[in-house]
Every structure is written in structure tokens, then in C-alpha cells.
Design an enzyme around this catalytic site. Sequence first.
Site, PDB file in Angstrom:
ATOM      1  N   LYS A 273      38.021  45.313  48.092  1.00 53.79           N
ATOM      2  CA  LYS A 273      39.214  46.012  48.621  1.00 53.79           C
ATOM      3  C   LYS A 273      38.776  47.208  49.454  1.00 53.79           C
ATOM      4  CE  LYS A 273      42.055  48.882  46.125  1.00 53.79           C
ATOM      5  NZ  LYS A 273      42.429  50.080  46.905  1.00 53.79           N
TER       6      LYS A 273
ATOM      7  N   ASP B  61      56.712  50.522  58.282  1.00 52.65           N
ATOM      8  CA  ASP B  61      57.196  50.969  59.592  1.00 52.65           C
ATOM      9  C   ASP B  61      58.318  50.024  59.999  1.00 52.65           C
ATOM     10  OD1 ASP B  61      57.263  52.055  62.287  1.00 52.65           O
ATOM     11  OD2 ASP B  61      55.180  52.672  62.008  1.00 52.65           O
TER      12      ASP B  61
ATOM     13  N   THR C  47      56.605  46.657  64.382  1.00 53.90           N
ATOM     14  CA  THR C  47      55.312  47.356  64.301  1.00 53.90           C
ATOM     15  C   THR C  47      54.474  46.817  63.142  1.00 53.90           C
ATOM     16  OG1 THR C  47      56.304  49.318  65.268  1.00 53.90           O
ATOM     17  CG2 THR C  47      54.268  49.655  64.054  1.00 53.90           C
TER      18      THR C  47
ATOM     19  N   THR D   1      52.467  54.221  41.377  1.00 56.29           N
ATOM     20  CA  THR D   1      52.440  54.692  39.980  1.00 56.29           C
ATOM     21  C   THR D   1      52.346  56.218  39.903  1.00 56.29           C
ATOM     22  OG1 THR D   1      50.102  54.165  39.986  1.00 56.29           O
ATOM     23  CG2 THR D   1      51.541  52.637  38.838  1.00 56.29           C
TER      24      THR D   1
ATOM     25  N   ARG E  18      40.233  48.573  32.553  1.00 53.86           N
ATOM     26  CA  ARG E  18      38.956  49.115  32.076  1.00 53.86           C
ATOM     27  C   ARG E  18      38.373  48.205  31.004  1.00 53.86           C
ATOM     28  NH1 ARG E  18      39.135  51.536  35.960  1.00 53.86           N
ATOM     29  NH2 ARG E  18      38.933  53.757  36.400  1.00 53.86           N
TER      30      ARG E  18
ATOM     31  N   ARG F 219      35.603  52.134  39.841  1.00 51.48           N
ATOM     32  CA  ARG F 219      34.499  52.847  39.182  1.00 51.48           C
ATOM     33  C   ARG F 219      33.780  52.116  38.058  1.00 51.48           C
ATOM     34  NH1 ARG F 219      38.317  57.949  39.097  1.00 51.48           N
ATOM     35  NH2 ARG F 219      39.723  56.163  38.976  1.00 51.48           N
TER      36      ARG F 219
HETATM   37  O1  C5P Z   1      38.102  53.223  40.007  1.00 55.75           O
HETATM   38  P1  C5P Z   1      39.367  52.554  39.582  1.00 55.75           P
HETATM   39  O2  C5P Z   1      39.142  51.240  38.852  1.00 55.75           O
HETATM   40  O3  C5P Z   1      40.292  53.475  38.831  1.00 55.75           O
HETATM   41  O4  C5P Z   1      40.069  52.182  40.964  1.00 55.75           O
HETATM   42  C1  C5P Z   1      41.330  51.583  41.015  1.00 55.75           C
HETATM   43  C2  C5P Z   1      41.712  51.283  42.447  1.00 55.75           C
HETATM   44  O5  C5P Z   1      43.052  50.840  42.447  1.00 55.75           O
HETATM   45  C3  C5P Z   1      41.647  52.487  43.397  1.00 55.75           C
HETATM   46  O6  C5P Z   1      41.348  51.975  44.705  1.00 55.75           O
HETATM   47  C4  C5P Z   1      43.057  53.018  43.350  1.00 55.75           C
HETATM   48  O7  C5P Z   1      43.418  53.696  44.511  1.00 55.75           O
HETATM   49  C5  C5P Z   1      43.858  51.729  43.214  1.00 55.75           C
HETATM   50  N1  C5P Z   1      45.177  51.913  42.605  1.00 55.75           N
HETATM   51  C6  C5P Z   1      45.361  52.452  41.335  1.00 55.75           C
HETATM   52  N2  C5P Z   1      46.605  52.599  40.826  1.00 55.75           N
HETATM   53  C7  C5P Z   1      47.661  52.218  41.534  1.00 55.75           C
HETATM   54  C8  C5P Z   1      47.512  51.673  42.811  1.00 55.75           C
HETATM   55  C9  C5P Z   1      46.233  51.533  43.319  1.00 55.75           C
HETATM   56  O8  C5P Z   1      44.389  52.788  40.660  1.00 55.75           O
HETATM   57  N3  C5P Z   1      48.846  52.329  40.999  1.00 55.75           N
END
Ligand code: C5P
Length: 234
Positions: free
Chosen positions: A36, A68, A72, A123, A184, A214
Amino acid sequence: MVEIEGSKIIVALDYADPVRAQTLVQQLTPAMCRLKIGKELFTRGGPDFVRDLVAQGYDVFLDLKFHDIPNTVARACEAAAELGVWMMNVHALGGRKMMQAAQEALRNTSGKRPRLIAVTILTSMSDDDLGLIGLSGSASDNVSRLAALAQQADLDGVVCSPREAAMLRQQTGDDFLLVTPGVRPVGASMDDQHRVLTPEQAIAQGSSYLVMGRPITQADDPLARLQEINHSLE
Ligand code: C5P
């Protein structure tokens, strides 16, 4: 149920520097994950960076959340499709006409049509924040309504929290993609995520793909971590 080929893991390349992102990507393989790219990395790395990942064989989710007027957004989606991306997204709050125009534009592109999904309610927005922008009802009510609108506009799915996945899976049926961050593995650092599920739990709740940053990008051995996660989902 939509048949998912290959890995359900989408690695979030949340890097400011395309060179650092490439260093991580070189430790992964396209058979084991998708990637992504969000606004920061795209703004720095540009279309060439996307093309490069596509040329390396990766399925790329371009997470630019277009919002938009319909024309567009349709043209922006066409431009993203020309880069060869596998998935892209728009804001459902742009409305049904905008989402329909985007999907229509992708249907008319040559080559494999990228999947088009919608963001419903970020969120980061609390129920109070929604009130301030004039949206009544809870975040969950709004997520449900906007997911229904995205489905009526013939989009392929939505981004949602794993906590919303079960409700949305029941509402939208089996053929709608649910792409969920906030995941996680057991024992991994929570970082700044609060309400997380494990990969197995998220899939059990109805998620189609899991966006993870992460836990993989900061791991001592990103490939081994990815292998463990993929294995846990077999
Ligand atoms: O590092 P981590 O696993 O927390 O990354 C989650 C990814 O998902 C990041 O790119 C974050 O911007 C995206 N994201 C999120 N929560 C959301 C929407 C997108 O963590 N509600």
C-alpha cells in the site's frame, strides 16, 4: 465469497523516503504480500515509484482516497489505472454519482480493471466530530449507510476497522471486499492503534485483506514476520 488469490496481507509502506521504502520492499516478495502506498510516499516518490513496484510484480494498493466532483475523480482513477495499480480508493462521502463515475471510468480502461473500494468514516472521527460536520447518528450508523451506498454504486468493497467487519460482512454479503487496518499479531507492539484484532480474528470476522504496517516494516526480519502471519492464516 470473493476468491482471494495469494496473500491477504497488504503491507503499508508508511515511509517518507522512497529509498527506505525500496530497501524494505527488497526484503519481501510479491508472492507473500501486496503493498500500500499512501499520500506521503506517493507525493515524494511519484508515479515512477508506483510503476517500479508494479514492474517488480507487486500488487499495489494506491491509497489516495480521492474525493472531488465525479468527473475529476473519474479522470484521477483512470490515471491511477494507467500506472497498473491493483486497487485504489475514494471517499464514500463524495456520493453515489462520484463513486459510479469512478467505477465506470475503470471499467473502460484497457488491461485488468483495478479494484475500487471506498473509505466510509475515518476512524479518527468521533461521534462528536461527525455532529460538527452535520452528520447525525453514530460513527457505526454512518459506516453502515456509506458502505451500503458504495455497494449500490457497484464498488468492490470498503476500508473498515476489524471491529466493523462482522457487521459489514453480514450487511454486504460475501462478494464485497472488506479491507482492514488495525491488525496486530499476538505479542506485537500496539504502536498508536487502540482497538486491534489479530490477523486470524480479523479474517474470522469477515475481513478480506489486512493492511499491516509497523508489525512488518519495523520487524528485525520482515520476511520472517510476514511468513509467520501468512502461515497463521492458512
Ligand atoms: O503500522 P500500522 O499497521 O498501524 O499501519 C496501518 C496502516 O493503515 C497505516 O497506513 C494507516 O494509515 C492505515 N489506516 C489505519 N487506520 C485507519 C485507516 C487507515 O491504521 N482507520
